[in-house]
Design an enzyme around this catalytic site. Structure first.
Site, PDB file in Angstrom:
ATOM      1  N   HIS A  24      -9.800   9.066   1.773  1.00 42.08           N
ATOM      2  CA  HIS A  24     -11.379   8.921   1.738  1.00 42.08           C
ATOM      3  C   HIS A  24     -11.856  10.116   0.900  1.00 42.08           C
ATOM      4  CE1 HIS A  24     -10.994   6.927   5.962  1.00 42.08           C
ATOM      5  NE2 HIS A  24     -10.497   6.164   5.116  1.00 42.08           N
ATOM      6  N   SER A  59      -9.611   1.826   1.430  1.00 44.25           N
ATOM      7  CA  SER A  59     -10.868   2.471   1.666  1.00 44.25           C
ATOM      8  C   SER A  59     -10.986   4.133   0.719  1.00 44.25           C
ATOM      9  CB  SER A  59     -10.836   2.932   2.944  1.00 44.25           C
ATOM     10  OG  SER A  59      -9.808   3.828   3.574  1.00 44.25           O
TER      11      SER A  59
END
Length: 320
Positions: free
Chosen positions: A227, A175
């Site tokens: 992230h 991610s």
């Protein structure tokens, strides 16, 4: 993610991300093959990890492996890994991101390998669905080479920032790279502002999607630093790799056959691209130097732990 284990999972992104805009020019569309290949590689890597994990062989609690009928591919007990996946020791052994291994054992390759590992089936499905929905649209618009570069570099950028702050756990997941694609989408929208319809709506939609996903990252045991690092790296890379010619863009759609229309880049695209390139080089240089010198990011940013976990009455943050 953590349930008796020390795995930091990187959450998936919303499937609405690629509906953020409609480009006015549709003449050039690439066939997407790289993103599907990335999905296959991630799935294969998860199968390999589960093969080596072999829960029944290492289960000391007497039959507590989940889905034991799968044999050596059965999952760790849910109290250890609630995402239906392997043990943290297996992820560590096969390339999970761990600060001590990177800094003191000079295993910098973990900054890359951790991108291809996932903490469980739930983690894998969430990220792969997001990758397909976000990545295929971008690859069709921008080509496999630029999207491939963005995916890999943003994954590494996320790993670097994660390593500077997450120093007591194992971090895995794609991610960071997924947030990198979202960051590149945002900068691509900004630098190519004049060729989009519904500009404000597209911008607001994308910002809301990013904000929601970053907000999810403040839950405990989710590596929000990966992230953030991936998103910022992708945002800068978008200005460098994804500008589109502005003058003559619309004219190409209606030009007679064989007639060339001159096109060029705007001055602001060159400026944004140059500034972003300088910032990218500075970020990777400073980040890697700090990492391999063993710097703890919290020593320079005492409040940054709130970016990854905000304590509430329902949960506590462990400081990592």
């Amino acid at each position: 993610m953590r349930g008796g284990t020390d795995i930091e999972s990187r959450g998936g992104e919303k499937d609405r991300a690629t509906n953020y805009a409609v480009v006015q020019d549709r003449d050039t569309t690439w066939i997407s093959w790289l993103i599907p290949l990335f999905v296959v590689v991630n799935v294969v890597m998860f199968v390999v990890v589960m093969y080596f994990n072999n829960c029944p062989k290492h289960d000391d609690s007497g039959g507590s492996c989940v889905a034991r009928f799968l044999g050596r591919f059965s999952f760790q007990p849910l109290r250890e890994n609630p995402l239906f996946g392997p043990s943290s020791s297996t992820l560590q052994r096969l390339g999970g991101l761990e600060w001590n291994k990177v800094v003191h054992q000079h295993q910098g390759w973990r900054l890359i390998t951790c991108i291809w590992l996932h903490a469980g089936v739930v983690h894998l499905i969430a990220n792969m669905l997001s990758l397909v929905i976000i990545g295929i649209r971008l690859e069709q618009q921008c080509g496999f080479a630029r999207i491939g570069i963005i995916y890999l570099l943003t994954g590494i950028g996320g790993s670097i920032l994660s390593s500077l702050f997450i120093q007591g756990s194992i971090s895995v997941g794609a991610s960071g790279a997924l947030f990198g694609l979202l960051g590149a989408m945002l900068s691509e929208l900004i630098t190519n502002w004049s060729i989009y319809t519904n500009k404000v709506c597209a911008l607001l939609t994308l910002l809301v999607i990013v904000a929601i996903n970053l907000a999810v990252g403040i839950l405990p045991h989710v590596d929000n630093f990966a992230h953030i690092g991936g998103f910022l790296t992708g945002f800068l890379l978008g200005f460098v790799l994804l500008p589109r010619p502005q003058l003559g863009w619309m004219e190409r759609r209606s030009r007679p056959a064989g007639v060339r229309v001159n096109s060029k880049y705007k001055a602001h695209q060159y400026i944004l691209g140059l500034i972003s390139l300088v910032l990218l080089v500075a970020w990777f240089t400073v980040g890697l130097v700090m990492l391999f010198r063993g710097v703890n990011g919290y020593d320079h940013c005492h409040w940054c732990h709130y970016l990854s976990c905000v304590p509430t009455s329902r949960w506590k943050c462990d400081g990592n």
